[in-house]
Design a protein around this motif. Structure first.
Motif, PDB file in Angstrom:
ATOM      1  N   HIS A  82      36.588 114.829  -7.884  1.00 10.60           N
ATOM      2  CA  HIS A  82      38.046 114.697  -7.804  1.00 10.60           C
ATOM      3  C   HIS A  82      38.520 113.736  -8.878  1.00 10.60           C
ATOM      4  O   HIS A  82      38.275 112.534  -8.790  1.00 10.60           O
ATOM      5  CB  HIS A  82      38.405 114.207  -6.385  1.00 10.60           C
ATOM      6  CG  HIS A  82      39.870 114.152  -6.110  1.00 10.60           C
ATOM      7  ND1 HIS A  82      40.374 113.611  -4.954  1.00 10.60           N
ATOM      8  CD2 HIS A  82      40.945 114.569  -6.839  1.00 10.60           C
ATOM      9  CE1 HIS A  82      41.702 113.695  -4.977  1.00 10.60           C
ATOM     10  NE2 HIS A  82      42.067 114.270  -6.111  1.00 10.60           N
ATOM     11  N   HIS A 112      36.166 110.311  -8.684  1.00  6.01           N
ATOM     12  CA  HIS A 112      35.207 110.052  -7.602  1.00  6.01           C
ATOM     13  C   HIS A 112      34.680 111.379  -7.088  1.00  6.01           C
ATOM     14  O   HIS A 112      35.139 112.444  -7.512  1.00  6.01           O
ATOM     15  CB  HIS A 112      35.873 109.235  -6.481  1.00  6.01           C
ATOM     16  CG  HIS A 112      37.065 109.914  -5.895  1.00  6.01           C
ATOM     17  ND1 HIS A 112      38.331 109.765  -6.412  1.00  6.01           N
ATOM     18  CD2 HIS A 112      37.188 110.762  -4.851  1.00  6.01           C
ATOM     19  CE1 HIS A 112      39.182 110.483  -5.712  1.00  6.01           C
ATOM     20  NE2 HIS A 112      38.519 111.110  -4.751  1.00  6.01           N
ATOM     21  N   ASP A 143      34.003 113.418  -3.508  1.00  4.18           N
ATOM     22  CA  ASP A 143      34.273 113.424  -2.073  1.00  4.18           C
ATOM     23  C   ASP A 143      33.163 114.179  -1.360  1.00  4.18           C
ATOM     24  O   ASP A 143      33.029 115.399  -1.526  1.00  4.18           O
ATOM     25  CB  ASP A 143      35.637 114.058  -1.797  1.00  4.18           C
ATOM     26  CG  ASP A 143      36.787 113.170  -2.248  1.00  4.18           C
ATOM     27  OD1 ASP A 143      36.877 112.034  -1.756  1.00  4.18           O
ATOM     28  OD2 ASP A 143      37.584 113.609  -3.108  1.00  4.18           O
TER      29      ASP A 143
HETATM   30 MN    MN Z   1      39.379 112.442  -3.280  1.00  6.96          MN
END
Ligand code: MN
Length: 197
Positions: A39, A45, A47
């Motif tokens: 993401h 990051h 997820d």
């Molecule tokens: Mn996210």
């Protein structure tokens, strides 16, 4: 009695007339799934989401998962997501919650391995207790992982660690060397959105 709706926070953060993300509903499937979505939002990051009781329990992993058992990766819990979020890849528009690009980095099924005093502990209970052990059967990631909660000054955080098993490999660095979507083969730039557009 119905389970409490744990997707309320997810829905409250989003305007489904603007975002292509699914509004979702609780569903149950026989083989629990996991997904890791890269993401690119305000910060990049990964997820990590595990299917538990019809929703996706979620953690944001800033550095992404490792295949090296000596690497501990910070995992910050986020709100439950609907099961069909596991199929979501695309662009969350500017001004929406989580605005940016989502790429399905890995996906597959998982098996709960959590035990306590020789007895299996269900995933939901394991998460409540702050330690869950599981085996991933993904395209990039396979084998055992553990998520363990620790308390911080401000609240809670977890650590994601590869188990030292046959699939452990300190030489691999799939976050760096295998950046593309396992569903579409696209890179995050090819999916679009965000800077450079
Ligand atoms: Mn996210």
């Amino acid at each position: 009695m119905a389970d409490p709706d744990t997707l309320e926070e997810y829905r409250a953060k989003r305007n489904f007339s603007r975002t292509p993300e699914p509004p979702g509903e609780r569903k149950v499937s026989s083989n629990p799934v996991f997904v890791i979505q890269k993401h690119r939002a305000s910060t990049l990051h990964y997820d990590l989401r595990l299917e538990v009781d019809g929703v996706l329990k979620s953690w944001a992993v800033p550095k992404g998962p490792s295949t090296n058992p000596k690497e501990k990766r910070l995992a910050v819990p986020t709100e439950d997501h609907p099961l069909d979020y596991a199929d979501f890849e695309g662009v969350i528009p500017e001004g929406s919650y989580g605005a940016g690009t989502v790429l399905i980095w890995d996906r597959g099924t998982y098996r709960n391995l959590t035990e306590r005093e020789g007895k299996e502990v269900g995933v939901a209970e394991a998460i409540r207790r702050g330690h869950v052990s599981f085996r991933l059967e993904g395209e990039k990631l396979r084998g055992g992982y553990a998520l363990t909660r620790f308390r911080t000054g401000k609240g809670e955080a977890w650590l994601l660690v590869k188990k030292d098993d046959a699939e452990a490999d300190p030489e691999r660095d799939p976050v760096a060397t295998e950046p593309r979507s396992v569903v579409s083969g696209r890179s995050i730039e090819e999916i679009g959105g965000g800077e450079g557009e």
